[in-house]
Design a protein around this motif. Structure first.
Motif, PDB file in Angstrom:
ATOM      1  N   MET A 144     116.082   3.549  -7.850  1.00  0.00           N
ATOM      2  CA  MET A 144     116.553   2.791  -9.015  1.00  0.00           C
ATOM      3  C   MET A 144     116.747   3.690 -10.223  1.00  0.00           C
ATOM      4  O   MET A 144     116.461   4.027 -11.116  1.00  0.00           O
ATOM      5  CB  MET A 144     115.230   1.756  -8.890  1.00  0.00           C
ATOM      6  N   ALA A 145     117.745   2.979 -10.938  1.00  0.00           N
ATOM      7  CA  ALA A 145     118.445   3.201 -12.096  1.00  0.00           C
ATOM      8  C   ALA A 145     117.228   2.388 -12.892  1.00  0.00           C
ATOM      9  O   ALA A 145     116.966   1.717 -13.588  1.00  0.00           O
ATOM     10  CB  ALA A 145     119.801   2.354 -12.489  1.00  0.00           C
ATOM     11  N   ARG A 146     116.631   3.304 -14.544  1.00  0.00           N
ATOM     12  CA  ARG A 146     116.260   2.839 -14.947  1.00  0.00           C
ATOM     13  C   ARG A 146     116.658   4.082 -16.423  1.00  0.00           C
ATOM     14  O   ARG A 146     116.724   5.130 -16.762  1.00  0.00           O
ATOM     15  CB  ARG A 146     115.202   3.434 -15.071  1.00  0.00           C
ATOM     16  N   ILE A 147     116.400   3.087 -18.155  1.00  0.00           N
ATOM     17  CA  ILE A 147     116.953   3.863 -19.190  1.00  0.00           C
ATOM     18  C   ILE A 147     115.734   5.118 -18.855  1.00  0.00           C
ATOM     19  O   ILE A 147     114.247   4.716 -19.128  1.00  0.00           O
ATOM     20  CB  ILE A 147     116.841   2.868 -20.016  1.00  0.00           C
ATOM     21  N   SER A 148     115.964   6.296 -19.497  1.00  0.00           N
ATOM     22  CA  SER A 148     114.655   7.871 -18.852  1.00  0.00           C
ATOM     23  C   SER A 148     114.553   7.940 -20.637  1.00  0.00           C
ATOM     24  O   SER A 148     114.220   9.407 -20.747  1.00  0.00           O
ATOM     25  CB  SER A 148     114.942   8.352 -17.822  1.00  0.00           C
ATOM     26  N   TYR A 149     115.728   7.590 -21.358  1.00  0.00           N
ATOM     27  CA  TYR A 149     116.631   8.585 -22.358  1.00  0.00           C
ATOM     28  C   TYR A 149     116.934   7.758 -23.819  1.00  0.00           C
ATOM     29  O   TYR A 149     117.857   7.136 -22.924  1.00  0.00           O
ATOM     30  CB  TYR A 149     116.904   9.628 -21.559  1.00  0.00           C
ATOM     31  N   VAL A 150     116.969   8.275 -24.373  1.00  0.00           N
ATOM     32  CA  VAL A 150     117.837   7.446 -25.657  1.00  0.00           C
ATOM     33  C   VAL A 150     117.630   9.000 -26.526  1.00  0.00           C
ATOM     34  O   VAL A 150     117.857   9.787 -27.077  1.00  0.00           O
ATOM     35  CB  VAL A 150     116.471   6.832 -26.551  1.00  0.00           C
ATOM     36  N   GLN A 167     126.253   6.848 -32.430  1.00  0.00           N
ATOM     37  CA  GLN A 167     125.468   5.624 -32.798  1.00  0.00           C
ATOM     38  C   GLN A 167     123.904   5.982 -31.642  1.00  0.00           C
ATOM     39  O   GLN A 167     124.404   6.906 -30.545  1.00  0.00           O
ATOM     40  CB  GLN A 167     125.222   4.245 -32.960  1.00  0.00           C
ATOM     41  N   LEU A 168     123.039   5.662 -31.702  1.00  0.00           N
ATOM     42  CA  LEU A 168     122.035   5.615 -30.725  1.00  0.00           C
ATOM     43  C   LEU A 168     122.595   5.699 -29.368  1.00  0.00           C
ATOM     44  O   LEU A 168     123.548   4.365 -29.174  1.00  0.00           O
ATOM     45  CB  LEU A 168     120.601   4.200 -31.122  1.00  0.00           C
ATOM     46  N   LEU A 169     122.514   6.485 -28.304  1.00  0.00           N
ATOM     47  CA  LEU A 169     122.930   6.430 -27.502  1.00  0.00           C
ATOM     48  C   LEU A 169     121.814   6.335 -25.661  1.00  0.00           C
ATOM     49  O   LEU A 169     121.306   7.221 -25.560  1.00  0.00           O
ATOM     50  CB  LEU A 169     124.343   7.758 -26.879  1.00  0.00           C
ATOM     51  N   PRO A 170     121.540   5.081 -25.396  1.00  0.00           N
ATOM     52  CA  PRO A 170     120.620   5.017 -24.512  1.00  0.00           C
ATOM     53  C   PRO A 170     120.784   5.649 -23.317  1.00  0.00           C
ATOM     54  O   PRO A 170     122.533   5.394 -23.147  1.00  0.00           O
ATOM     55  CB  PRO A 170     120.872   3.375 -23.994  1.00  0.00           C
ATOM     56  N   ILE A 171     120.490   6.225 -21.875  1.00  0.00           N
ATOM     57  CA  ILE A 171     120.914   6.867 -20.955  1.00  0.00           C
ATOM     58  C   ILE A 171     120.596   5.971 -20.441  1.00  0.00           C
ATOM     59  O   ILE A 171     119.517   6.565 -19.846  1.00  0.00           O
ATOM     60  CB  ILE A 171     120.551   8.606 -21.330  1.00  0.00           C
ATOM     61  N   VAL A 172     120.801   6.175 -18.821  1.00  0.00           N
ATOM     62  CA  VAL A 172     120.448   5.470 -17.719  1.00  0.00           C
ATOM     63  C   VAL A 172     120.158   6.320 -16.649  1.00  0.00           C
ATOM     64  O   VAL A 172     121.353   7.196 -16.709  1.00  0.00           O
ATOM     65  CB  VAL A 172     120.934   4.892 -17.482  1.00  0.00           C
ATOM     66  N   GLU A 173     119.313   7.160 -16.112  1.00  0.00           N
ATOM     67  CA  GLU A 173     119.085   7.971 -15.159  1.00  0.00           C
ATOM     68  C   GLU A 173     119.132   7.176 -13.681  1.00  0.00           C
ATOM     69  O   GLU A 173     118.818   6.180 -13.300  1.00  0.00           O
ATOM     70  CB  GLU A 173     117.933   8.326 -14.658  1.00  0.00           C
ATOM     71  N   VAL A 181     125.269   7.985 -18.923  1.00  0.00           N
ATOM     72  CA  VAL A 181     124.945   7.490 -17.416  1.00  0.00           C
ATOM     73  C   VAL A 181     124.326   9.271 -16.741  1.00  0.00           C
ATOM     74  O   VAL A 181     125.404  10.053 -16.951  1.00  0.00           O
ATOM     75  CB  VAL A 181     125.292   6.875 -16.541  1.00  0.00           C
ATOM     76  N   CYS A 182     123.220   9.402 -16.373  1.00  0.00           N
ATOM     77  CA  CYS A 182     123.371  10.757 -15.828  1.00  0.00           C
ATOM     78  C   CYS A 182     122.219  10.417 -14.865  1.00  0.00           C
ATOM     79  O   CYS A 182     121.411   9.814 -14.106  1.00  0.00           O
ATOM     80  CB  CYS A 182     122.054  12.017 -17.656  1.00  0.00           C
ATOM     81  N   ILE A 183     122.629  11.975 -14.527  1.00  0.00           N
ATOM     82  CA  ILE A 183     121.955  12.548 -13.508  1.00  0.00           C
ATOM     83  C   ILE A 183     121.677  13.581 -13.650  1.00  0.00           C
ATOM     84  O   ILE A 183     121.407  14.721 -14.308  1.00  0.00           O
ATOM     85  CB  ILE A 183     122.617  12.871 -12.184  1.00  0.00           C
ATOM     86  N   ASN A 184     119.663  14.573 -13.593  1.00  0.00           N
ATOM     87  CA  ASN A 184     118.968  15.197 -13.415  1.00  0.00           C
ATOM     88  C   ASN A 184     119.164  16.076 -12.340  1.00  0.00           C
ATOM     89  O   ASN A 184     119.271  16.062 -11.382  1.00  0.00           O
ATOM     90  CB  ASN A 184     117.813  15.152 -14.238  1.00  0.00           C
TER      91      ASN A 184
END
Length: 113
Positions: free
Chosen positions: A1-7, A58-64, A107-110
């Motif tokens: 499931m994709a979620r905001i995990s990082y700002v 600007q502030l950048l939300p990151i979706v994992e 959008v990221c993948i760890n």
């Protein structure tokens, strides 16, 4: 499931900003070179970006996500505009996009090294 995990926050003085958040909220940071520092262990982590070559405005939300390439295809198919193509960073890969309302997100993948 994709979620905001990082700002990610744009900063000019990384040390001063890191020290502020450490003092104000007790956050511990890990430095990833001279122009990037981040919390690493919360539900939603915070990155401080003072980079010249990968600067943000600007502030950048990151979706994992679990599959970065599939997420890129879905973003484009849904009408998103890719603003930064896929690139690697210490610990993973990501891309940036703008939604139809003009908001920019990453959008990221760890990928542990």
């Amino acid at each position: 499931m994709a979620r905001i995990s990082y700002v990610e926050l744009p900063v000019t003085q990384i040390g001063e900003t890191r020290d502020f958040y450490a003092q104000a909220f007790g956050w511990a940071f890990t430095d990833f070179g001279p122009d990037y520092s981040a919390t690493t262990g919360g539900d939603v982590d915070v990155g401080l970006n003072a980079s010249d070559d990968q600067a943000i405005a600007q502030l950048l939300p990151i979706v994992e996500v679990q599959d970065l390439e599939a997420a890129l295809e879905r973003v484009v198919a849904a009408g998103g505009e890719v603003t930064v193509p896929i690139f690697a960073f210490p610990g993973g890969r990501r891309f940036h996009f703008r939604d139809p309302a003009g908001n920019e997100l990453g959008v990221c993948i760890n990928e542990p090294e």
